[in-house]
Design a protein around this motif. Structure first.
Motif, mmCIF file in Angstrom:
data_model
loop_
_atom_site.group_PDB
_atom_site.id
_atom_site.type_symbol
_atom_site.label_atom_id
_atom_site.label_comp_id
_atom_site.label_asym_id
_atom_site.label_seq_id
_atom_site.Cartn_x
_atom_site.Cartn_y
_atom_site.Cartn_z
ATOM 1 N N LEU A 45 0.827 -1.200 0.000
ATOM 2 C CA LEU A 45 0.000 0.000 0.000
ATOM 3 C C LEU A 45 0.867 1.259 0.000
ATOM 4 C CD1 LEU A 45 -3.272 0.737 0.886
ATOM 5 C CD2 LEU A 45 -1.766 2.097 2.337
ATOM 6 N N ARG A 46 0.491 2.200 -0.841
ATOM 7 C CA ARG A 46 1.266 3.433 -0.894
ATOM 8 C C ARG A 46 0.377 4.661 -0.637
ATOM 9 N NH1 ARG A 46 3.595 0.414 -4.814
ATOM 10 N NH2 ARG A 46 2.224 1.359 -6.356
ATOM 11 N N ILE A 47 0.878 5.511 0.262
ATOM 12 C CA ILE A 47 0.165 6.740 0.612
ATOM 13 C C ILE A 47 1.078 7.904 0.252
ATOM 14 C CG2 ILE A 47 -0.913 8.052 2.491
ATOM 15 C CD1 ILE A 47 -0.873 5.500 4.142
ATOM 16 N N GLU A 48 0.502 8.952 -0.268
ATOM 17 C CA GLU A 48 1.314 10.137 -0.534
ATOM 18 C C GLU A 48 0.620 11.339 0.098
ATOM 19 O OE1 GLU A 48 4.268 10.151 -1.961
ATOM 20 O OE2 GLU A 48 4.473 12.335 -1.814
ATOM 21 N N VAL A 49 1.424 12.154 0.754
ATOM 22 C CA VAL A 49 0.839 13.366 1.325
ATOM 23 C C VAL A 49 1.305 14.554 0.486
ATOM 24 C CG1 VAL A 49 2.683 13.427 3.070
ATOM 25 C CG2 VAL A 49 0.631 14.787 3.412
ATOM 26 N N ILE A 50 0.373 15.367 0.074
ATOM 27 C CA ILE A 50 0.739 16.512 -0.773
ATOM 28 C C ILE A 50 0.187 17.800 -0.181
ATOM 29 C CG2 ILE A 50 0.954 15.174 -2.913
ATOM 30 C CD1 ILE A 50 -1.737 16.106 -3.767
ATOM 31 N N TYR A 51 1.072 18.753 -0.057
ATOM 32 C CA TYR A 51 0.668 20.035 0.511
ATOM 33 C C TYR A 51 1.554 21.119 -0.065
ATOM 34 C CZ TYR A 51 4.472 18.306 3.404
ATOM 35 O OH TYR A 51 5.652 17.750 3.831
ATOM 36 N N GLY A 52 1.061 22.341 0.055
ATOM 37 C CA GLY A 52 1.828 23.473 -0.439
ATOM 38 C C GLY A 52 3.089 23.644 0.391
#
Ligand code: ADP
Ligand code: MG
Length: 582
Positions: free
Chosen positions: A102-109
């Protein structure tokens, strides 16, 4: 409703193992009630207060429904801030520890978009992100939502408060029709309901009624305080109850800055947290607070949301919150995990009705407290001092200091004198008194009008500077005198330099008859002038302390008031003559 174990929720072995490892004994109420409908594929609205485990309530069923044999993004979780997004992705990461592949990615400015694009290209199942950055990827075409089957709005109330409504709506509009929409929030409001109506299909409402409040171990007390005396009363409460870690809430960002500055001037290790800070600054503030370098954290409700602090001695409501739910959130930060906590509310006259509303809402009576008097403060400080000295004696290693004592004795002082002088220095308790009588507002309405007169508004605290010398765990003297060390220099040490008698433009330079020999520090001057003449501490300019006298710059228009208020008055128990510098 009465699910006692995670196993009863029918979760897979992978998840159960992780949950056990994380130390979760049983599902929290929002988890027990929220996990089943999400697992069954319903749209869900989950409402429960902060800290009740909402992340796992959606995180677990999201994980259960991901197909790791595909490489596509299947779940998108929106969070209001970078901090929360990181927290959520970390929590889900822990829950997913045994879910293979399982792969999770967190994206934020603020994070490199190129790096995010590269990770997204490698294939990600769950994206956790802030609305702005998700929009950004959407517009660049670097994030495909074609396979998204689950969409979660976490802390939806915060996202809307922060102005993400349009972004959220555009993102939702881009999602495949066939999807599950899950919304979690601590509060419900009209804007949330309208999002719900537009974007959810027959949502199941899971609401955890808040009954923890009444049995929580929180002592709730309010004090009737004049607005301008709030910082003073707050410092008394800190001293009185020996509060070493506390969260102070106020309603605006500007107040955060003001309170922090005031507290720092008074020698407290205070820092502020609000939305205008850059991430790096927020991190710094938080790590200092967690490491107990900072003891007072001042925050707005929005900024405090999502920060993970526990074990607080107290929460102080510097302002009464505008929303009853906020009150519940705020005070829930103290008294956790079986420890007792204190929630103090400083209530100005025009805030009283809101306090009543809160009482009605929470069905808990908030007791009226008595502002500690100067005597009280001196009393507790003495008691603590005696305790500290006793334990220092027990610890031993005192031989090191014998020579100091000898030197003083050779100068002709008696041991009693030496000890008394040291006590005075360390405790910082001075003869002069706070004006106890001018802190609270009275029920009568008339008396207020006249208070603004000449010297009327003193809730004075000539002692304030000495607070720095509190018996605090040996930290005494570690910090600089004030946050603006540049301005409040101790003054020229080089006697050869002639004192500067002319003021900065717009300022008037005053001469004070006290100096270093009187043990005067810049903060004493600031405290006395600000308190007595009722001008803000930050308006006071350069302070140059010499052996027998001091120069201080005050704003031209305040010079008269300062002269009137200070002449013949005392600073640190010593009478001062004050005049315009010649
Ligand atoms: P919320 O989003 O409702 O404010 P979080 O999901 O951030 O709350 O959870 C708060 C804390 O409680 C986290 O540290 C989380 O790991 C912990 N937690 C969540 N569920 C449980 C549980 N069932 N048992 C014990 N701790 C839990
Ligand atoms: Mg949360």
């Amino acid at each position: 409703m009465t699910t006692e174990t995670f196993a009863e929720l029918g979760l897979s072995e992978d998840i159960l193992r992780a949950v056990t490892e994380m130390g979760f004994e049983k599902p929290s109420p929002i988890q027990a009630q929220g996990i089943p409908p999400v697992l069954q594929g319903y749209d869900v609205i989950g409402q429960a207060q902060t800290g009740t485990g909402k992340t796992a309530a959606f995180g677990i069923p999201v994980l259960e429904r991901i197909d790791t044999s595909s490489n596509a993004v299947q779940a998108l979780i929106l969070c209001p801030t970078r901090e929360l997004a990181v927290q959520v992705s970390e929590e889900i990461g822990r829950l997913a520890k045994y879910v293979r592949g399982l792969r999770i990615e967190v994206i934020y400015g603020g994070d490199s978009i190129e790096r995010q694009i590269r990770s997204l290209k490698r294939g990600v199942h769950i994206v956790v992100g802030t609305p702005g950055r998700v929009m950004d990827h959407m517009q660049r075409g670097t994030l495909s939502f074609d396979e998204v089957r689950m969409m979660v709005l976490d802390e939806a109330d915060e996202m809307l408060d922060m102005g993400f409504r349009e972004d959220i709506e555009s993102i939702l509009a881009e999602m495949p029709e066939e999807r599950q929409t899950i919304l979690f929030s601590a509060t419900m409001s009209k804007p949330i309901m309208s999002i719900t109506k537009r974007f959810q299909k027959d949502p199941v409402l899971v609401k955890v009624v808040r009954n923890e409040l009444t049995n929580q171990n929180i002592e709730q007390v309010f004090f009737e305080v004049k607005p301008q005396a709030k910082v003073e009363v707050m410092t008394r409460l800190i001293d009185m109850y020996h509060l070493q870690s506390l969260l102070v809430f106020c309603n605006t960002k500007r107040k955060v800055d003001e309170i922090v500055e005031e507290m720092q001037l008074r020698g407290y290790a205070a820092e502020g947290l609000h939305g205008d800070l850059r991430q790096q600054q927020r991190n710094n503030v938080m790590s200092k607070f967690k490491a107990s370098v900072t003891t007072v954290l001042v925050a707005t409700d929005v900024a405090a949301r999502g920060i993970d602090v526990s074990g607080l001695d107290a929460v102080i409501n510097y302002d009464v919150p505008l929303d009853e739910e906020y009150y519940v959130h705020r005070i829930g930060r103290t008294g956790r995990a079986g420890m007792s906590g204190k929630a103090f509310s400083l209530v100005a006259r025009d805030e009283k009705f809101r306090l009543r509303q809160i009482e009605n809402y929470t069905k808990v009576k908030i007791e009226k407290g008595v502002i500690p008097s100067y005597e009280d403060i001196v009393g507790v400080r003495k008691a603590r001092f005696i305790e500290n000295i006793s334990s220092a004696i027990q610890e031993g290693d005192l031989e090191l200091y014998h020579d100091v004592l000898d030197t003083l004795r050779h100068s002709g002082f008696s041991t009693e004198q030496i000890v008394a002088a040291m006590t005075k220095q360390i405790m910082g308790v001075q003869k002069n008194e706070y004006a106890d009588s001018n802190l609270a507002w009275e029920e009568k309405r008339n008396s207020d009008r006249r208070e603004r007169g000449e010297r009327g508004d003193r809730f004075g605290d000539r002692d304030r500077g000495s607070r720095f010398d509190r018996d605090r765990d040996g930290r005494r003297g570690e910090r600089s005198d004030s946050p603006r060390g540049d301005r409040r220099s101790e003054g020229p040490r080089d006697r050869g330099n002639a004192p500067r008698t002319s003021a900065e433009p717009g300022m008037t330079r005053l001469f004070l008859s006290l100096g270093r020999k009187d043990n005067i520090q810049p903060r004493d001057i600031v405290g006395a002038i600000a308190g007595e003449a009722n001008i803000p501490g930050k308006a006071i300019g350069a302070i140059d302390i010499y052996d027998k006298f001091t120069f201080v710059d005050v704003p031209e228009r305040d010079a008269r008031a300062v002269l009137r208020a200070m002449d013949g008055n005392t600073i640190k128990g010593k009478q001062v003559q004050i005049d315009i510098a010649k």
